[in-house]
Design an enzyme around this catalytic site. Structure first.
Site, short mmCIF file in Angstrom:
data_model
loop_
_atom_site.label_atom_id
_atom_site.label_comp_id
_atom_site.label_asym_id
_atom_site.label_seq_id
_atom_site.Cartn_x
_atom_site.Cartn_y
_atom_site.Cartn_z
N HIS A 24 0.94 -0.98 0.07
CA HIS A 24 -0.39 0.05 -0.18
C HIS A 24 0.91 1.47 -0.26
O HIS A 24 1.78 1.37 1.07
CB HIS A 24 -1.19 -0.22 1.49
CG HIS A 24 -0.39 0.23 2.39
ND1 HIS A 24 -0.45 0.70 2.93
CD2 HIS A 24 -0.16 -0.50 3.23
CE1 HIS A 24 0.22 0.50 4.37
NE2 HIS A 24 0.42 -0.60 4.33
N GLU B 227 -5.41 1.72 2.69
CA GLU B 227 -5.10 0.96 3.79
C GLU B 227 -5.28 1.01 5.02
O GLU B 227 -5.21 0.08 5.87
CB GLU B 227 -3.47 -0.25 3.58
CG GLU B 227 -3.60 -1.38 4.12
CD GLU B 227 -3.59 -1.73 5.98
OE1 GLU B 227 -3.57 -2.18 5.97
OE2 GLU B 227 -2.83 -0.60 5.85
N GLU B 228 -4.34 2.15 5.37
CA GLU B 228 -4.90 2.34 6.73
C GLU B 228 -5.99 2.59 7.60
O GLU B 228 -5.95 2.47 8.58
CB GLU B 228 -3.36 3.29 7.15
CG GLU B 228 -1.87 2.79 6.84
CD GLU B 228 -1.84 2.12 7.53
OE1 GLU B 228 -1.88 1.06 8.53
OE2 GLU B 228 -0.52 1.68 7.23
N HIS C 73 3.79 2.09 12.31
CA HIS C 73 2.40 3.65 12.96
C HIS C 73 3.17 4.43 14.17
O HIS C 73 2.32 4.85 14.63
CB HIS C 73 1.45 2.87 13.01
CG HIS C 73 0.45 2.40 12.43
ND1 HIS C 73 -0.77 1.21 12.92
CD2 HIS C 73 1.03 1.94 11.58
CE1 HIS C 73 -0.80 0.91 11.44
NE2 HIS C 73 -0.28 0.78 10.22
ZN LIG Z 1 0.88 -1.83 6.03
#
Ligand SMILES: [Zn+2]
Length: 478
Positions: A295, A341-342, A441
């Site tokens: 992604h 995606e996140e 993240h």
């Molecule tokens: Zn990822």
């Protein structure tokens, strides 16, 4: 797999590591092994060695990753930086000579963090290290000031529900890597995703979690939260592991910690984005497709270099190298860099819907989104016969120690899951993820964390698996 033809692989490994041309050495005759094993091991040895050699020698993907993340920064859905990065990737793909280079439109959520802070008011003044959770609502303008109730689990919150009303609830759930980093993540992430609504249900004013991380140096880790529509939406943020433990220790000593949480987060109308698509069209069956991708979006902290710039660029490079080497498989290999995606998965759903009529002819979808570390092999979501065939292909990767192919046990990878749900065999690139959740993240997900050699080996593994599956006389069994 190594146990099927150990003699062959030992020889190949020695030759590869000695820097000799393994491809020039004829494969030794096999003692009893199924004919299919032998034919993949022998027939694709030369192509696999060329792809591996090219991957280890060509640092283009690593250098391009550095350019992208340093030039455009992180790439949250709805941001200008994501769309500028997509424009740049599309232009580079055209210079690579890839075919059908295109951005396929999809609307994505547009959440903006805004300013945020958490101050310990009592027993002393101290700025806590926090990151709001993606999708969180804001606090009122003056913030929320309330005593903190620390609990270790959903069960403990249920037991102490009467004490939660009017409080800021903190889930201090540990990240237990005893089984594996991904097993730890799967457990701890429940508090990030479902914690706010669980706390709201018992009357909490706001929700804090211990960051979902295996190592912390006061760096909080964000990620998506999902509100249950049946309860109030309360503001939600992750504290650094250190600060979560601080609040927990204070409570254990009988102190009442008071915190003022202030967050400006907002959700704007959906914004346009794109899935990035490029192809190497198949020589015989161009309408049959092997997808390989990662992604392009990321969280809005750090650089999104691990998650998933590096994984996405490794997939892109795998297809680029096939093109450069003149290795055009029978079927089409399509690199897809999904958007969003996140915090929404709209990219993978958009891809599924756009190609709904073509999914019967999607032979395999490979995802590369577990961090860029030493590759180990692949997890397969598919039939036993698909796993068995992929294991034979994995044998071609034993020389770079990336040949272990197993049935996927943690569920499909996120961006290929909608395809797997429609019957397409799926695969995830497995890596040594023991350090992944140090960075994931967080502000520390930056380019310096990427090892060029590991990234090259990830490219090699993706290239060999995608190429061989795309070229086999028969499709991967469903
Ligand atoms: Zn990822």
């Amino acid at each position: 797999m190594t146990h099927r033809y150990p003699r062959l692989l030992d020889l190949r490994v020695i030759l590869v590591f000695a820097g000799l041309c393994a491809a020039a050495i004829p494969a030794p005759a096999q003692t009893p092994a199924p004919a299919g094993d032998q034919s993949i091991a022998v027939r694709y040895r030369d192509a696999a060695d060329r792809l591996i050699g090219a991957a280890l020698a060509d640092s283009t993907a690593y250098r391009r990753l550095g350019v992208m993340v340093d030039t455009f920064g992180n790439r949250l859905s709805g941001s200008v930086s994501l769309e500028r990065a997509i424009d740049w990737v599309l232009a580079q793909m055209r210079t690579d000579g890839l075919e059908g280079v295109r951005g396929e439109p999809v609307m994505v959520p547009h959440w903006v963090r805004g300013r945020e802070s958490a101050e310990l008011i009592r027993p002393r003044s101290y700025s806590l290290h926090l990151l709001g959770l993606g999708g969180s609502v804001a606090t009122p303008a003056g913030g929320i000031t309330a005593p903190v109730l620390v609990v270790g689990s959903f069960d403990e919150l249920t037991r102490r529900a009467a004490k939660a009303k009017g409080k800021i609830v903190l889930f201090d759930f540990p990240f237990d890597t005893t089984a594996s980093p991904f097993a730890a993540y799967g457990q701890a992430v429940q508090y990030r995703v479902r914690g706010p609504s669980a706390a709201a249900r018992v009357g909490a004013k706001a929700l804090l979690i211990r960051s979902v991380a295996s190592r912390s140096m006061q760096s909080p880790h964000t990620g998506v939260t999902i509100y249950d529509s049946t309860v109030a939406r309360i503001p939600a943020a992750a504290l650094s592991v250190e600060d979560a433990e601080l609040l927990h220790r204070l409570q254990d000593r009988g102190e009442t910690a008071v915190v003022r949480l202030a967050m400006e987060a907002s959700t704007l109308p959906d914004a346009p984005s794109r899935n990035v698509v490029a192809e190497l069209r198949g020589s015989e069956r161009p309408d049959e497709v092997v997808v390989v991708g990662g992604h392009i979006d990321s969280w809005d902290v750090g650089q999104g270099a691990m998650d998933d710039g590096g994984g996405a660029f490794a997939a892109w490079q795998a297809v680029r190298l096939m093109k450069q080497l003149g290795l055009r498989p029978r079927r089409t290999v399509r690199v897809v860099l999904w958007t969003n995606e996140e915090n929404g998965g709209r990219g993978n759903l958009g891809y599924r819907d756009r190609y709904a009529a073509d999914l019967e002819r999607h032979v395999l979808a490979i995802e590369s989104d577990n961090g860029v570390f030493a590759p180990l092999g692949f997890g397969v979501s598919g039939s036993d016969s698909a796993v068995a065939l992929a294991s034979q292909i994995g044998g071609l990767l034993a020389g770079i120690k990336a040949g272990v192919v197993e049935r996927e046990t943690q569920g499909s990878e996120a961006d290929v899951e909608p395809l797997v749900d429609r019957g397409v065999p799926g695969m995830g690139l497995k890596v040594d993820a023991s350090r992944y959740f140090w960075y994931h993240h967080s502000a520390a997900d930056t380019f310096d964390k990427i090892d060029a050699g590991d990234m090259a080996r990830c490219v090699a593994a993706l290239a060999v698996m995608a190429y061989v599956v795309a070229d086999l006389p028969e499709p991967l069994p469903r």
